[in-house]
Design a protein around this motif. Structure first.
Motif, short mmCIF file in Angstrom:
data_model
loop_
_atom_site.label_atom_id
_atom_site.label_comp_id
_atom_site.label_asym_id
_atom_site.label_seq_id
_atom_site.Cartn_x
_atom_site.Cartn_y
_atom_site.Cartn_z
N LEU A 1 13.29 -31.80 -11.18
CA LEU A 1 12.02 -30.69 -11.67
C LEU A 1 12.19 -30.34 -12.19
CD1 LEU A 1 9.11 -32.04 -12.60
CD2 LEU A 1 8.39 -31.32 -10.64
N PHE B 1 13.00 -42.50 -9.58
CA PHE B 1 12.64 -41.56 -8.87
C PHE B 1 11.38 -39.89 -10.09
CE2 PHE B 1 14.26 -37.18 -8.80
CZ PHE B 1 14.70 -36.75 -6.62
N TRP C 1 7.07 -38.18 -9.28
CA TRP C 1 6.38 -36.86 -9.23
C TRP C 1 5.35 -36.86 -9.69
CZ3 TRP C 1 11.64 -35.58 -12.80
CH2 TRP C 1 12.66 -35.36 -12.13
N GLU D 1 2.33 -33.74 -9.35
CA GLU D 1 2.52 -32.75 -8.71
C GLU D 1 2.24 -32.09 -9.67
OE1 GLU D 1 7.11 -32.02 -7.14
OE2 GLU D 1 6.71 -33.64 -6.45
N LEU E 1 4.21 -28.94 -11.29
CA LEU E 1 5.09 -28.66 -11.90
C LEU E 1 4.93 -29.64 -13.49
CD1 LEU E 1 6.33 -26.50 -13.30
CD2 LEU E 1 8.59 -27.70 -11.51
N THR F 1 1.30 -22.37 -12.89
CA THR F 1 2.76 -22.96 -12.55
C THR F 1 3.77 -22.69 -11.86
OG1 THR F 1 2.51 -23.65 -15.03
CG2 THR F 1 4.16 -24.57 -14.45
N ASP G 1 5.80 -26.43 -4.49
CA ASP G 1 6.39 -27.58 -4.07
C ASP G 1 7.53 -27.88 -4.31
OD1 ASP G 1 3.14 -27.81 -4.57
OD2 ASP G 1 2.79 -28.72 -6.77
N ARG H 1 10.82 -33.12 -1.02
CA ARG H 1 9.70 -32.20 -0.96
C ARG H 1 8.98 -32.57 0.05
NH1 ARG H 1 11.46 -31.72 -5.43
NH2 ARG H 1 10.19 -32.18 -7.60
#
Lengths: 311, 331
Positions: free
Chosen positions: A234, A255, A259, A262, A264, B48, B55, B189
């Protein structure tokens, strides 16, 4: 050609019958050298989908296809031309040499990345030409169609078909106009465990370039899975940050679906502006060639219409 | 025990060194990645960049640390149980067994969905450990060192051959399995941290509680039972813990070799053979090794990442070779 009666004794008779064809054979130059191919081969085996694409474009039916043991991977657009009268020779990665030999081919079309290691063995079974399908670009795929046409003794027909294809593409590109100019578009495939971006050096990357899109991927050196199909996290995707993200999903949930939410991922330009589009992963990623490119072009046209509508 | 063992370094020097290494590996692991515009100060920024570090990088660093703890402790327990310095999850075939368990779950999604991938990895680890221990003669009451290592090699070879067989299957499946077998944490994560952290923390506490039993095992089974610690019980609990620690690590990252072998050796070399000190030291050392390896995996071939398992092997194998060639009687 070398025959080893000990190894291929059962085939010797069948192959001997083909020998007269090799008189007046055409010399085909390919990735691994020059091969004498008999005039107008009748029993062709294709070990990559793009070679099936070329056969379909030229109206030739193969006797064997490396279909990954899943017949539906040879899509209706191909079977409409080549029919269903072909046998599976196993996976593209490790095709069954025994099945290939048992089909008594007079031409095998193999891929540089996948099949260079078995080139010698394949050459003992039948004249084999090796082309760079997996690592090749869109212009390479067109060039390969011409080489395959040459090998099949259909040089003029191939040139004609390629000209026809280029006319179709020119028409589609005319429809796109300058809508794609200055738009950063990126195609990638995602399965359950990762994302692979198709770089400008890949077939899809070069095809998007042909449609007038730009790319912000930095070219890499190395083997095919580093230069063409780049594994991407990512964080790395956020550096590429395309305006238009086209994804082929092999898994559900894919996959990249993980994300969603999230920070980002949500801050990516394509995600913020809802410009993430899902296309048929099989048709985009596994298929290459004239027919495949025309299918892709129609998808791109649809995506771009929607994209432009939002601007 | 400590008094008889001459340590090569002063305790103070070791503490300073350990602290420095620890800080450096945390920093290295946090400051490397796909983007070059991330600073440590971003940790507290609501931007960000802050999201990247919170994250993506922080959970990855923690996962690396937990992996190091799990694999290091697993190796330490196995070495104590078998009184064999070569014991480690990868040499006894436990790593490969866990990978095989996982691979079965990936190839047969119905099995994977029914049992769950993490339990499958733990079951694979347990079965492999059970087989290796049976070959070594544990159930006849005595572990034969040579048979233990050879048994582990055989079990490991069988399991990894089965895993490798899956490479010949379909591209997509092969790539998934390959990613696992190389030891990869490039996309972890917070939920991975959650599942690992419980085991790492619990494992450290439980191993610490077992430290005395492990010390007794070092005296030999007869002496251990003479002193009131049933070696069979120690063996059973230890093997089970080792399999769980390895299984959870493999589930998240794939089989990472050498961490379980090298870290306990390094700690024993610096701190002596007392497990009451070795357990926390191994946990810390394992965490540092994996975090440093994580940093190197992102930085060495940037922007393409190396699997962390490859980097650990690159660090671990030469150290192990050095120990083998130059240690006097320790191995």
């Amino acid at each position: 050609m070398l025959f080893r009666p000990k190894t291929f004794s059962s085939l010797a008779a069948g192959l001997m019958a083909l020998l007269p064809f090799s008189v007046g054979a055409a010399e085909i130059t390919h990735e691994l050298g020059v091969t004498d191919v008999p005039d107008a081969p009748q029993r062709v085996i294709a070990l990559e989908f793009s070679f099936v694409d070329a056969l379909a474009a030229l109206g030739v039916s193969p006797v064997g296809i490396a279909d990954d043991k899943k017949r539906q991977r040879i899509v209706a657009e191909y079977t409409a031309v080549i029919g269903d009268d072909w046998q599976s020779v196993g996976t593209r990665k490790t095709p069954s040499l025994e099945v290939i030999a048992s089909l008594q081919p007079d031409l095998i079309i193999a891929d540089k990345t996948r099949h260079s290691g078995v080139y010698d063995t394949l050459s003992q079974i039948a004249p084999t030409i090796v082309l760079d399908s997996l690592g090749g670009t869109y212009p390479d795929a067109i060039e390969q169609t011409l080489v395959i046409g040459d090998a099949l003794g259909l040089k003029d027909k191939a040139a004609e078909r390629v000209a026809e294809h280029e006319a179709v593409m020119a028409e589609l590109i005319a429809k796109i106009g300058n809508e794609s100019h200055g738009v950063n578009a990126q195609f990638g495939v995602t399965n359950a465990t990762g994302l692979w971006l198709h770089s400008p050096l890949s077939y899809n990357g070069s095809l998007l370039e042909k449609f007038g899109f730009s790319s912000s991927m930095t070219p890499q050196e190395g083997e095919v899975y580093e230069t063409n199909y780049v594994p991407t996290t990512l964080e790395q995707l956020s550096v590429v940050d395309p305006d238009l993200l086209i994804l082929g999903k092999y898994a559900d949930p894919a996959f990249t679906d993980g994300w969603a939410g999230e920070a980002l991922y949500d801050s990516l330009k394509a995600v913020e502006a809802s410009n993430v589009y899902t296309v048929n992963a099989h048709k985009w990623s596994r298929m290459r060639g004239l027919l495949a490119a025309e299918m892709t072009a129609n998808d791109v046209l649809e995506i771009l219409t929607e994209f432009s509508g939002k601007q | 025990m400590n008094a008889r063992h001459r340590l090569p370094f002063q305790a103070g020097a070791i503490s300073v060194l350990a602290f420095g290494v620890c800080i450096l590996s945390v920093y290295g692991s946090l400051m490397t990645g796909g983007r070059s515009d991330i600073r440590l100060s971003d940790l507290f920024a609501a931007s960000t960049n802050g999201a990247v570090i919170l994250d993506i990088r922080l959970p990855r660093t923690l996962v690396a640390a937990c992996l190091g703890v799990n694999l290091g402790l697993s190796g330490l327990i196995l070495q104590a149980l078998t009184r064999n310095p070569l014991s480690s999850p990868s040499i006894l075939g436990i790593n490969q067994g866990a990978a095989l368990g996982l691979t079965i779950g990936v190839i047969f999604p119905s099995v994977g969905a029914l049992v769950g991938l993490m339990p499958l990895a733990a079951i694979g680890a347990l079965v492999a450990g059970f087989m290796t221990f049976s070959i070594a003669g544990v159930f006849t009451g005595r572990i034969v060192s040579l048979r233990l290592i050879l048994g582990g090699v055989a079990v490991g070879a069988f399991a990894s051959a089965m895993v490798r067989f899956s490479f010949t299957l379909e591209d997509d499946l092969a790539r998934q399995v390959l990613r696992w077998t190389l030891g990869n944490i490039s996309d972890v994560r917070w939920h991975h941290v959650q599942s690992l952290f419980v085991w790492s923390l619990g494992g450290t506490v439980a191993t610490l509680a077992m430290a005395h039993r492990l010390n007794l095992m070092a005296l030999g089974e007869a002496q251990a039972s003479g002193l009131g610690a049933d070696p069979r019980l120690t063996l059973m609990i230890g093997a089970l813990m080792s399999a769980c620690l390895t299984g959870t690590a493999v589930f998240v990252a794939g089989p990472i070799a050498f961490a379980g072998l090298v870290v306990p050796h390094m700690c024993r070399f610096c701190l002596g053979p007392d497990h009451r000190i070795l357990v926390p030291a191994t946990a810390l050392g394992g965490a540092c090794l994996l975090m440093a390896a994580d940093a190197a995996s992102k930085w060495l071939t940037s922007p393409v990442e190396l699997p962390v398992g490859v980097v650990v092997a690159m660090i671990g194998a030469p150290y192990f070779l050095y120990q083998t060639l130059f240690s006097k009687g320790a191995i």
